[in-house]
Design a protein around this motif. Structure first.
Motif, PDB file in Angstrom:
ATOM      1  N   SER A  32      79.523 -28.000  49.405  1.00 33.96           N
ATOM      2  CA  SER A  32      79.052 -29.218  50.075  1.00 33.96           C
ATOM      3  C   SER A  32      80.190 -29.765  50.931  1.00 33.96           C
ATOM      4  N   HIS A  33      79.815 -30.572  51.892  1.00 34.49           N
ATOM      5  CA  HIS A  33      80.779 -31.210  52.793  1.00 34.49           C
ATOM      6  C   HIS A  33      80.422 -32.699  52.851  1.00 34.49           C
ATOM      7  N   ARG A  34      81.263 -33.527  52.323  1.00 35.36           N
ATOM      8  CA  ARG A  34      80.987 -34.971  52.262  1.00 35.36           C
ATOM      9  C   ARG A  34      81.462 -35.663  53.531  1.00 35.36           C
ATOM     10  N   ILE A  35      80.654 -36.618  53.993  1.00 37.87           N
ATOM     11  CA  ILE A  35      81.006 -37.456  55.140  1.00 37.87           C
ATOM     12  C   ILE A  35      80.814 -38.916  54.744  1.00 37.87           C
ATOM     13  N   LYS A  36      81.406 -39.824  55.540  1.00 38.68           N
ATOM     14  CA  LYS A  36      81.393 -41.249  55.191  1.00 38.68           C
ATOM     15  C   LYS A  36      80.005 -41.879  55.274  1.00 38.68           C
ATOM     16  N   THR A  37      79.274 -41.588  56.335  1.00 44.08           N
ATOM     17  CA  THR A  37      77.969 -42.216  56.550  1.00 44.08           C
ATOM     18  C   THR A  37      76.893 -41.148  56.727  1.00 44.08           C
ATOM     19  N   ALA A  38      75.663 -41.527  56.476  1.00 44.65           N
ATOM     20  CA  ALA A  38      74.549 -40.588  56.640  1.00 44.65           C
ATOM     21  C   ALA A  38      74.456 -40.142  58.098  1.00 44.65           C
ATOM     22  N   PRO A  39      74.302 -38.845  58.353  1.00 47.09           N
ATOM     23  CA  PRO A  39      74.240 -38.355  59.733  1.00 47.09           C
ATOM     24  C   PRO A  39      72.884 -38.617  60.380  1.00 47.09           C
ATOM     25  N   TRP A  40      72.889 -38.774  61.686  1.00 43.35           N
ATOM     26  CA  TRP A  40      71.666 -38.890  62.476  1.00 43.35           C
ATOM     27  C   TRP A  40      71.428 -37.622  63.276  1.00 43.35           C
ATOM     28  N   SER A  41      72.317 -36.666  63.135  1.00 46.08           N
ATOM     29  CA  SER A  41      72.205 -35.435  63.908  1.00 46.08           C
ATOM     30  C   SER A  41      72.013 -34.247  62.970  1.00 46.08           C
ATOM     31  N   GLY A  42      71.613 -33.155  63.564  1.00 45.47           N
ATOM     32  CA  GLY A  42      71.461 -31.925  62.797  1.00 45.47           C
ATOM     33  C   GLY A  42      72.751 -31.125  62.814  1.00 45.47           C
ATOM     34  N   VAL A  43      72.701 -29.971  62.187  1.00 42.52           N
ATOM     35  CA  VAL A  43      73.840 -29.059  62.187  1.00 42.52           C
ATOM     36  C   VAL A  43      73.439 -27.784  62.919  1.00 42.52           C
ATOM     37  N   LEU A  44      74.434 -27.039  63.334  1.00 43.09           N
ATOM     38  CA  LEU A  44      74.230 -25.760  64.008  1.00 43.09           C
ATOM     39  C   LEU A  44      74.942 -24.694  63.207  1.00 43.09           C
ATOM     40  N   SER A  45      74.237 -23.641  62.853  1.00 40.95           N
ATOM     41  CA  SER A  45      74.829 -22.507  62.146  1.00 40.95           C
ATOM     42  C   SER A  45      74.789 -21.309  63.078  1.00 40.95           C
ATOM     43  N   THR A  46      75.925 -20.638  63.250  1.00 38.89           N
ATOM     44  CA  THR A  46      75.999 -19.511  64.176  1.00 38.89           C
ATOM     45  C   THR A  46      75.994 -18.183  63.426  1.00 38.89           C
ATOM     46  N   GLY A  47      75.737 -17.116  64.159  1.00 41.51           N
ATOM     47  CA  GLY A  47      75.777 -15.774  63.601  1.00 41.51           C
ATOM     48  C   GLY A  47      77.177 -15.378  63.159  1.00 41.51           C
ATOM     49  N   GLY A  48      78.186 -16.089  63.640  1.00 43.10           N
ATOM     50  CA  GLY A  48      79.568 -15.829  63.261  1.00 43.10           C
ATOM     51  C   GLY A  48      79.988 -16.562  62.003  1.00 43.10           C
ATOM     52  N   ASN A  49      79.006 -17.081  61.256  1.00 45.16           N
ATOM     53  CA  ASN A  49      79.257 -17.790  59.988  1.00 45.16           C
ATOM     54  C   ASN A  49      80.070 -19.067  60.155  1.00 45.16           C
ATOM     55  N   VAL A  50      79.766 -19.817  61.201  1.00 46.14           N
ATOM     56  CA  VAL A  50      80.387 -21.121  61.418  1.00 46.14           C
ATOM     57  C   VAL A  50      79.269 -22.162  61.485  1.00 46.14           C
TER      58      VAL A  50
END
Length: 83
Positions: free
Chosen positions: A6-24
């Motif tokens: 998991s990756h914790r952040i300070k506030t709830a995000p309003w954006s999505g995430v992007l996962s690449t084929g390079g495992n990033v």
């Protein structure tokens, strides 16, 4: 169905995430921190302090044979080249 990391952040995000084929995995926070994580381990690979609110999800595209990732932070579109 098990949580691998998991990756914790300070506030709830309003954006999505992007996962690449390079495992990033790329994401952003309401504080404007744009970050990259290793998709397998969750390890913090890189971050950029945008210092503005980010509601946008990151995008990835190819330009002149090189992968780029871009995100709108505040009223600025920022693009970064990937190795």
């Amino acid at each position: 169905g098990d949580i691998k990391w998991s990756h914790r952040i300070k506030t709830a995000p309003w954006s999505g995430v992007l996962s690449t084929g390079g495992n990033v995995v790329f994401g952003s926070t309401m504080e404007g921190n744009f970050f990259a994580l290793d998709a397998k381990t969750g390890k913090d690979l890189w971050h950029f302090p945008g210092n503005e609110v980010s509601y946008a999800s990151p995008i990835s595209y190819l330009s002149n044979g090189k992968q780029q990732v871009a995100i709108a932070i505040g009223d600025v579109l920022m693009a970064f080249g990937l190795d």
